[in-house]
Design a protein around this motif. Structure first.
Motif, PDB file in Angstrom:
ATOM      1  N   VAL A  99       0.831  -1.110   0.182  1.00  0.00           N
ATOM      2  CA  VAL A  99       0.045  -0.144   0.006  1.00  0.00           C
ATOM      3  C   VAL A  99       0.998   1.158   0.080  1.00  0.00           C
ATOM      4  O   VAL A  99       0.597   2.235  -0.800  1.00  0.00           O
ATOM      5  CB  VAL A  99      -0.858   0.116   1.310  1.00  0.00           C
ATOM      6  N   GLU A 109       0.938   4.411  -2.769  1.00  0.00           N
ATOM      7  CA  GLU A 109       1.000   5.860  -2.365  1.00  0.00           C
ATOM      8  C   GLU A 109       1.939   6.609  -2.948  1.00  0.00           C
ATOM      9  O   GLU A 109       1.930   7.671  -3.583  1.00  0.00           O
ATOM     10  CB  GLU A 109       0.837   5.771  -0.915  1.00  0.00           C
ATOM     11  N   THR A 124      -5.418   0.950  -0.309  1.00  0.00           N
ATOM     12  CA  THR A 124      -5.223   2.133  -0.317  1.00  0.00           C
ATOM     13  C   THR A 124      -6.198   3.239  -0.510  1.00  0.00           C
ATOM     14  O   THR A 124      -5.971   4.412  -0.137  1.00  0.00           O
ATOM     15  CB  THR A 124      -4.690   2.063  -1.882  1.00  0.00           C
ATOM     16  N   LEU A 142      -6.349   5.352   2.918  1.00  0.00           N
ATOM     17  CA  LEU A 142      -5.213   6.222   3.199  1.00  0.00           C
ATOM     18  C   LEU A 142      -5.682   7.653   3.288  1.00  0.00           C
ATOM     19  O   LEU A 142      -6.209   8.174   2.300  1.00  0.00           O
ATOM     20  CB  LEU A 142      -4.104   6.078   2.155  1.00  0.00           C
TER      21      LEU A 142
END
Length: 408
Positions: free
Chosen positions: A127, A131, A160, A163
């Protein structure tokens, strides 16, 4: 069959693209030709970029930039063992239907990505990779994002979407053929499945043929471009796609002098079986003994898998644990694409009955849904984007009435 299953089976897809229906894939994507020649990525993507982050250098394939900066970027995340090129045919189809850009990333340990610690395949690390790649690509001018993930990539896409740094930019979340319950149940047999695969291939064509005939990908056209990105040359350690790129460069130079074609350059000496359609089922037509996909030795031990998935077992449960709750809790509109009507676990079944997400079941395909039926997946994702007013249809897409299909 439950009422939910019956309603799903009655749901209709957007109308088939006339161009693809007449000119492209047969049922299952299996044509009757015996063309297992590998195909380069550059027919489907405009370019690639190698994005440097603190975790390493990540290969990203990009289609042409959209006509307006506020058009969505569709970020595709592949499953374990696949690569960013698994989305090649999907990219060609969806950019034909709607205004968007597809950005397809080789995840850590896969394809042309070179991570500093390729063995760290934890969900948290994957992840973080996504990002950082997106932040490097767009900086402070982050466009609208639609995350699309298959299998392991679907689990990463869901995480994700939570986030804080990206959440406000994510306008859509599409998960393909991964559900927490069934994924966790399947982990017990995963090592046995991996051991059943050949460890080496004598040629790139041999690998593509195995890919199709084993059912890993049922679409010959997709396997021709995606399978070379999953194997490396045993001698050089380089991805098989590098050899296609070299051939393309040689072909362009020699073609200017009018001498050679790509098919002539990479022709193999071995014949490949044809396929035939038998009441909707595709079978091999044998001309003599069929090829035996066993571990070779000596001179034919030429290619092997890019990643040894068996060594990532310690991370498998972490990819999928808690996935259903995270999917239902994502802020963005959600779409779940499955290859089987029986694929839902209890938590998602309840969520589906409460209308918390859109779901579509695509038949006539295996686990690699986006490779087996790229046109249908593209039509569903395009309809999803149009329904939520994330973009507009192209001139070709306007005639397809993509938003007329009800979401189930």
């Amino acid at each position: 069959m439950s009422a939910l299953q019956k309603s799903i089976m009655k749901s209709k897809l957007p109308p088939r693209c006339p161009r693809s229906y007449k000119q492209k894939l047969a049922p299952f994507g299996m044509s009757r030709c015996r063309n297992y020649q590998p195909e380069s990525w550059n027919r489907f993507f405009q370019k690639f970029e190698d994005v440097e982050t603190e975790g390493g250098t990540f290969r990203v394939y990009l289609s042409a930039e959209p006509d307006e900066p506020n058009r969505p970027r569709i970020i595709t995340l592949h499953g374990g063992g696949y690569s960013g090129l698994s989305w090649s045919l999907f990219t060609e189809e969806i950019t034909y239907m709607i205004h968007c850009q597809v950005i397809s990333m080789d995840i850590r340990g896969h394809g042309e990505t070179k991570a500093k610690d390729p063995d760290d395949m934890s969900a948290e690390t994957l992840v973080k990779d996504v990002e950082q790649v997106l932040q490097k690509l767009f900086g402070d001018e982050m466009p609208p994002l639609v995350l699309v993930g298959h299998s392991m990539g679907g689990a990463i896409a869901v995480r994700t979407a939570h986030l804080p740094s990206l959440q406000s930019y994510i306008y859509g979340l599409v998960v393909i053929d991964v559900v927490e319950g069934t994924a966790m149940d399947a982990l017990a047999s995963m090592q046995s499945f991996l051991r059943s695969r050949p460890t080496h291939f004598r040629s790139i064509r041999h690998a593509i043929e195995w890919c199709v005939r084993s059912g890993q990908v049922r679409n010959v056209a997709s396997a021709r471009v995606s399978m070379p990105s999953q194997i490396i040359n045993c001698e050089t350690g380089l991805l098989a796609t590098r050899e296609l790129d070299d051939l393309n460069n040689e072909d362009s130079e020699e073609t200017e002098g009018g001498s050679v074609t790509r098919a002539d350059s990479i022709a193999e000496e071995d014949e490949v079986p044809e396929t035939a359609d038998n009441g909707g089922e595709t079978r091999a037509v044998s001309h003599g003994d069929p090829p035996k996909f066993v571990k070779p030795n000596g001179e034919i031990n030429k290619y092997k898998w890019r990643i040894d998935l068996s060594k990532t077992e310690s991370h498998w449960a972490g990819w999928f644990r808690g996935l259903s709750a995270l999917f239902l809790g994502a802020r963005a509109p959600r779409l779940l694409l499955l290859a089987s009507v029986d694929g839902l676990d209890r938590e998602l079944t309840v969520g589906q009955m409460q209308g918390k997400f859109q779901m579509q079941v695509l038949t006539r395909c295996g686990h690699a849904v986006h490779e087996d039926t790229p046109e249908e997946v593209a039509r569903v994702v395009a309809a999803f984007a149009l329904r939520h007013r994330l973009t507009e249809a192209t001139d070709a897409g306007r005639g397809m009435h993509l938003v007329s299909a009800p979401g189930c």
